[in-house]
Design a protein around this motif. Structure first.
Motif, PDB file in Angstrom:
ATOM      1  N   GLU A   1       2.491  11.426  -4.523  1.00 16.72           N
ATOM      2  CA  GLU A   1       1.887  10.093  -4.416  1.00 16.72           C
ATOM      3  C   GLU A   1       2.934   9.011  -4.192  1.00 16.72           C
ATOM      4  O   GLU A   1       2.651   7.990  -3.559  1.00 16.72           O
ATOM      5  CB  GLU A   1       1.070   9.774  -5.671  1.00 16.72           C
ATOM      6  CG  GLU A   1      -0.224  10.545  -5.812  1.00 16.72           C
ATOM      7  CD  GLU A   1      -0.055  11.916  -6.407  1.00 16.72           C
ATOM      8  OE1 GLU A   1      -1.081  12.576  -6.686  1.00 16.72           O
ATOM      9  OE2 GLU A   1       1.098  12.363  -6.595  1.00 16.72           O
TER      10      GLU A   1
ATOM     11  N   GLN B   1       6.257   8.194  -9.844  1.00 12.98           N
ATOM     12  CA  GLN B   1       5.048   7.733  -9.143  1.00 12.98           C
ATOM     13  C   GLN B   1       4.245   6.754  -9.994  1.00 12.98           C
ATOM     14  O   GLN B   1       3.396   6.023  -9.486  1.00 12.98           O
ATOM     15  CB  GLN B   1       4.154   8.914  -8.740  1.00 12.98           C
ATOM     16  CG  GLN B   1       3.360   9.565  -9.846  1.00 12.98           C
ATOM     17  CD  GLN B   1       4.190  10.496 -10.723  1.00 12.98           C
ATOM     18  OE1 GLN B   1       5.305  10.851 -10.351  1.00 12.98           O
ATOM     19  NE2 GLN B   1       3.651  10.907 -11.851  1.00 12.98           N
TER      20      GLN B   1
ATOM     21  N   GLN C   1       5.756  12.820  -8.176  1.00 14.70           N
ATOM     22  CA  GLN C   1       4.724  13.554  -7.461  1.00 14.70           C
ATOM     23  C   GLN C   1       4.610  12.988  -6.036  1.00 14.70           C
ATOM     24  O   GLN C   1       5.099  11.887  -5.758  1.00 14.70           O
ATOM     25  CB  GLN C   1       3.402  13.436  -8.218  1.00 14.70           C
ATOM     26  CG  GLN C   1       3.415  14.107  -9.579  1.00 14.70           C
ATOM     27  CD  GLN C   1       2.168  13.806 -10.399  1.00 14.70           C
ATOM     28  OE1 GLN C   1       1.135  13.404  -9.867  1.00 14.70           O
ATOM     29  NE2 GLN C   1       2.265  13.989 -11.706  1.00 14.70           N
TER      30      GLN C   1
ATOM     31  N   GLU D   1       3.574   8.639  -0.525  1.00 15.25           N
ATOM     32  CA  GLU D   1       2.478   7.913   0.117  1.00 15.25           C
ATOM     33  C   GLU D   1       2.657   6.411  -0.050  1.00 15.25           C
ATOM     34  O   GLU D   1       2.446   5.635   0.889  1.00 15.25           O
ATOM     35  CB  GLU D   1       1.144   8.363  -0.476  1.00 15.25           C
ATOM     36  CG  GLU D   1       0.792   9.822  -0.192  1.00 15.25           C
ATOM     37  CD  GLU D   1      -0.457  10.263  -0.917  1.00 15.25           C
ATOM     38  OE1 GLU D   1      -1.164   9.383  -1.482  1.00 15.25           O
ATOM     39  OE2 GLU D   1      -0.758  11.472  -0.929  1.00 15.25           O
ATOM     40  N   ARG D   2       3.055   5.987  -1.242  1.00 13.43           N
ATOM     41  CA  ARG D   2       3.262   4.557  -1.487  1.00 13.43           C
ATOM     42  C   ARG D   2       4.467   4.032  -0.709  1.00 13.43           C
ATOM     43  O   ARG D   2       4.431   2.941  -0.131  1.00 13.43           O
ATOM     44  CB  ARG D   2       3.451   4.306  -2.983  1.00 13.43           C
ATOM     45  CG  ARG D   2       2.190   4.542  -3.804  1.00 13.43           C
ATOM     46  CD  ARG D   2       2.477   4.452  -5.287  1.00 13.43           C
ATOM     47  NE  ARG D   2       2.980   3.138  -5.649  1.00 13.43           N
ATOM     48  CZ  ARG D   2       3.611   2.889  -6.800  1.00 13.43           C
ATOM     49  NH1 ARG D   2       3.849   3.853  -7.657  1.00 13.43           N
ATOM     50  NH2 ARG D   2       4.017   1.656  -7.079  1.00 13.43           N
TER      51      ARG D   2
END
Length: 301
Positions: free
Chosen positions: A166, A133, A164, A169-170
């Motif tokens: 995140e 991440q 993680q 999400e990206r």
């Protein structure tokens, strides 16, 4: 400090991801099975995500340790790298030797030649990135371009990402749709159930040398697991502190009050009840006991 008191040969709840303590819990075994199956296919990206402390680095090391000999592994534990730094790091992991004034195009060409040479000798090359991440956007794109390197029959490089949530999400953003489509296998680690947490505690105690591994009752194991939200790293922290508290008391088993003291001393734990015995008091008692022991044995302080 408490090893002899509890009959342990080593610290059972260290935060270091030691594969010697690996336990075949369902989420960890399933993640490894997904990774091993995916690597056999020889294509694309493979991704394992999970919250902080769910065991990603331990699984990463377990995977690397158990790769068959035909796999050549390039491991990047800290991928917070620019695209240029990423290429240099990959080149170093592949054992490339090059002059200091080489440009990026030449370096990419050398990497491709090295990948083809390793492949010609029967090696499958795997690039493993932990904490993925942290990769900058430009480096994620550079990573995708690496997987364009291929022969007529297969990819020259597979990429395994441990990250993680995140990262998910990206990757959901439109600009990463090409990379997202390259991810052929994916697994998301979950927290441990109460039963898994109890088995985990007993397993680590037995590996550390405890005869029965049953310092924590089923009821106390459930309380500890709920306080840790099933996250292995938090389970380790709370169990270690609970052992410290019990040792300071001279107790040979872990009671609920010992776990409560550990919970109140741990910021990220779930605090379900007010505790009137802060851990600092226990640590003071432990230090006082050590100093007193040295005094009575005639030791100097």
């Amino acid at each position: 400090m408490y090893l002899q008191h509890f009959g342990l040969a080593e610290t059972p709840f260290s935060l270091t991801p030691n594969t010697g303590f690996f336990f075949g819990l369902a989420p960890h075994v399933e993640a490894l099975q997904v990774l091993q199956t995916a690597l056999q296919t020889g294509e694309g990206f493979i991704k394992v995500t999970g919250e902080v402390g769910t065991g990603k680095t331990l699984i990463c090391r377990k995977l690397i340790n158990e790769l068959p000999k035909r796999f050549h592994c390039a491991y990047l534990p800290n991928p917070y790298l620019t695209p240029d730094e990423l290429r240099w790091a990959v080149a170093a992991e592949l054992g490339l030797k090059y002059s200091a004034n080489i440009d990026q195009q030449q370096l990419t060409s050398l990497i491709q030649q090295q990948l083809m040479a390793l492949s010609a000798h029967g090696h499958s090359i795997v690039l493993v990135l932990d904490e993925a991440q942290a990769l900058p956007d430009e480096s994620l794109e550079a990573l995708r371009l690496f997987t364009n390197l291929e022969t007529e029959s297969r990819k020259l490089l597979q990429v395994v990402l441990f990250a993680q949530p995140e990262l998910d999400e990206r990757l959901s953003l439109k600009k990463f749709r090409q990379l997202r489509q390259r991810i052929t296998f994916s697994y998301q680690l979950r927290p441990l159930t109460d039963d898994e947490a109890q088995a985990y505690l007993h397993h680590r105690l037995r590996v550390a040398g405890h005869q029965s591994g049953e310092l924590f009752s089923a009821r106390n194991s459930r309380y500890l697991a709920k306080s840790a939200r099933g996250i292995p790293r938090l389970i380790n922290i709370l169990a270690h502190k609970a052992l410290l508290v019990a040792f300071g008391e001279g107790a040979i088993n872990i009671d609920r009050k010992h776990i409560k003291a550990a919970v109140i001393d741990t910021e990220d734990a779930e605090h379900s009840a007010k505790v009137f015995w802060p851990l600092i008091v226990v640590i003071t008692v432990i230090i006082s006991a050590i100093l007193a022991s040295q005094f009575w044995r005639g030791g100097t302080i």
